[in-house]
Motif scaffolding. Sequence first.
Motif, short mmCIF file in Angstrom:
data_model
loop_
_atom_site.label_atom_id
_atom_site.label_comp_id
_atom_site.label_asym_id
_atom_site.label_seq_id
_atom_site.Cartn_x
_atom_site.Cartn_y
_atom_site.Cartn_z
N LEU A 72 0.83 -1.20 0.00
CA LEU A 72 0.00 0.00 0.00
C LEU A 72 0.87 1.25 0.00
CD1 LEU A 72 -3.01 0.87 0.18
CD2 LEU A 72 -2.76 0.81 2.67
N TYR A 73 0.83 1.97 -1.11
CA TYR A 73 1.60 3.19 -1.28
C TYR A 73 0.76 4.42 -0.93
CZ TYR A 73 5.26 0.72 -4.00
OH TYR A 73 6.27 -0.10 -4.41
N LEU A 74 1.43 5.53 -0.66
CA LEU A 74 0.81 6.86 -0.62
C LEU A 74 -0.46 6.92 0.22
CD1 LEU A 74 1.17 7.46 -4.47
CD2 LEU A 74 2.64 8.41 -2.70
N SER A 75 -0.43 6.28 1.37
CA SER A 75 -1.67 6.14 2.16
C SER A 75 -1.51 6.51 3.63
CB SER A 75 -2.20 4.71 2.04
OG SER A 75 -2.48 4.39 0.68
N ALA A 76 -0.36 7.01 4.05
CA ALA A 76 -0.14 7.28 5.47
C ALA A 76 -1.10 8.33 6.02
CB ALA A 76 1.31 7.71 5.71
N ARG A 77 -1.47 9.30 5.21
CA ARG A 77 -2.39 10.35 5.68
C ARG A 77 -3.81 9.82 5.87
NH1 ARG A 77 -0.43 15.50 5.61
NH2 ARG A 77 1.53 15.83 4.50
N HIS A 78 -4.09 8.66 5.30
CA HIS A 78 -5.43 8.08 5.38
C HIS A 78 -5.38 6.71 6.04
CE1 HIS A 78 -6.54 11.26 2.54
NE2 HIS A 78 -5.47 10.91 1.85
N VAL A 79 -4.42 6.54 6.97
CA VAL A 79 -4.16 5.21 7.52
C VAL A 79 -5.32 4.66 8.34
CG1 VAL A 79 -2.97 6.07 9.60
CG2 VAL A 79 -2.41 3.80 8.70
N VAL A 80 -6.07 5.51 9.02
CA VAL A 80 -7.21 5.03 9.81
C VAL A 80 -8.25 4.41 8.89
CG1 VAL A 80 -9.12 5.71 11.32
CG2 VAL A 80 -6.83 6.68 11.68
N ASP A 81 -8.55 5.10 7.79
CA ASP A 81 -9.50 4.59 6.81
C ASP A 81 -8.98 3.31 6.16
OD1 ASP A 81 -11.75 4.48 5.17
OD2 ASP A 81 -10.88 5.79 3.65
N CYS A 100 0.46 2.86 15.31
CA CYS A 100 1.92 2.88 15.15
C CYS A 100 2.33 4.00 14.20
CB CYS A 100 2.41 1.52 14.63
SG CYS A 100 4.21 1.42 14.44
N THR A 101 1.59 4.17 13.13
CA THR A 101 1.89 5.25 12.16
C THR A 101 1.84 6.60 12.85
OG1 THR A 101 0.99 3.96 10.32
CG2 THR A 101 1.14 6.34 10.02
N HIS A 102 0.83 6.81 13.69
CA HIS A 102 0.69 8.08 14.39
C HIS A 102 1.77 8.27 15.44
CE1 HIS A 102 -3.81 8.01 13.13
NE2 HIS A 102 -3.06 8.58 12.22
N ILE A 110 11.53 0.77 9.94
CA ILE A 110 10.66 -0.35 9.58
C ILE A 110 10.09 -0.93 10.87
CG2 ILE A 110 10.49 -2.64 8.55
CD1 ILE A 110 12.68 -1.89 6.60
N ARG A 111 8.79 -0.97 10.97
CA ARG A 111 8.09 -1.54 12.12
C ARG A 111 7.14 -2.62 11.63
NH1 ARG A 111 11.57 1.23 13.71
NH2 ARG A 111 11.48 3.05 15.09
N VAL A 112 7.11 -3.74 12.32
CA VAL A 112 6.17 -4.82 12.00
C VAL A 112 5.21 -4.97 13.16
CG1 VAL A 112 5.89 -7.25 11.38
CG2 VAL A 112 7.90 -5.99 10.56
N VAL A 113 3.92 -4.77 12.87
CA VAL A 113 2.89 -4.77 13.91
C VAL A 113 1.66 -5.53 13.41
CG1 VAL A 113 3.67 -2.57 14.86
CG2 VAL A 113 1.85 -2.60 13.13
N PRO A 114 0.77 -5.96 14.30
CA PRO A 114 -0.51 -6.53 13.85
C PRO A 114 -1.32 -5.46 13.13
CG PRO A 114 -0.10 -7.03 16.17
CD PRO A 114 0.91 -6.00 15.77
#
Length: 265
Positions: A176-185, A224-226, A213-217
Amino acid sequence: MSKLSDKTKLDCLESAVYIVGAGPGDPDLLTVKAHKLLAIADVILFADSLVPTQILDICRQDAEIIQTANKTLEEILPIMIEAVRSHKSVVRLHSGDPSLYSAIHEQMQLLAAANIPFEVIPGISAFQAAAAKLKIELTIPGLVQTIILTRISGRTEVPATEELASLAAHQASLCLYLSARHVVDAQAKLLEHYPAQTQVAICFRVGWPDEKIRVVPLQEMASCTHEEQLLRTTLYIISPALLAATGRSRLYHPEHNHLFRSSHH
């Protein structure tokens, strides 16, 4: 569009635009051809917000270096056209691979309309560099055999047939690219089809000195992104391949025979 020679001669580079993939950030991950072109081109236009300046160390000292982060296509295109018509070679340096989210389609159309010859040189994409850093294969026999490269709708709309929730239904290795600003959605849409404990690799500026690099459920993807305050240059890999797996390819199996090897029972 005239066809360019397949061989880049160090002593005679044709006057043309070379659309070059810079890879994810690490200068060592440039292709040999990209390295050669950067070393001899007259003019370099590069997306300075996405391409590390260390890559420019390869360029000639007298090369004209032009930053493009603050320019529109209407400002960039005339620079390239004028340079080529002045018998100069131009490298248009993009991050990653030009075939993915690089906005080269409209550039190529306009260059062709202006009868400016151009060539595209591929680069390593962030999903490939991230998989290498994670030491995983994204296609494991018996587990997952499909990779989906996509993004969530934002300023650039995604066609209705490619909405994230429908792609997530495949439970493939989803990049998933270009999606950090919409990570909740994005997380909510992914949870419609992937189990909450599915592993997600959050990959920030892969190949840069400040790489994370973080690996999370999956259920912790947004938090984690926030917490890491990631807004740009972030790739998410959602995949069953991130868990320990025992699948084995048939290619090198002793019971598998093919054109070059008989089976070994």
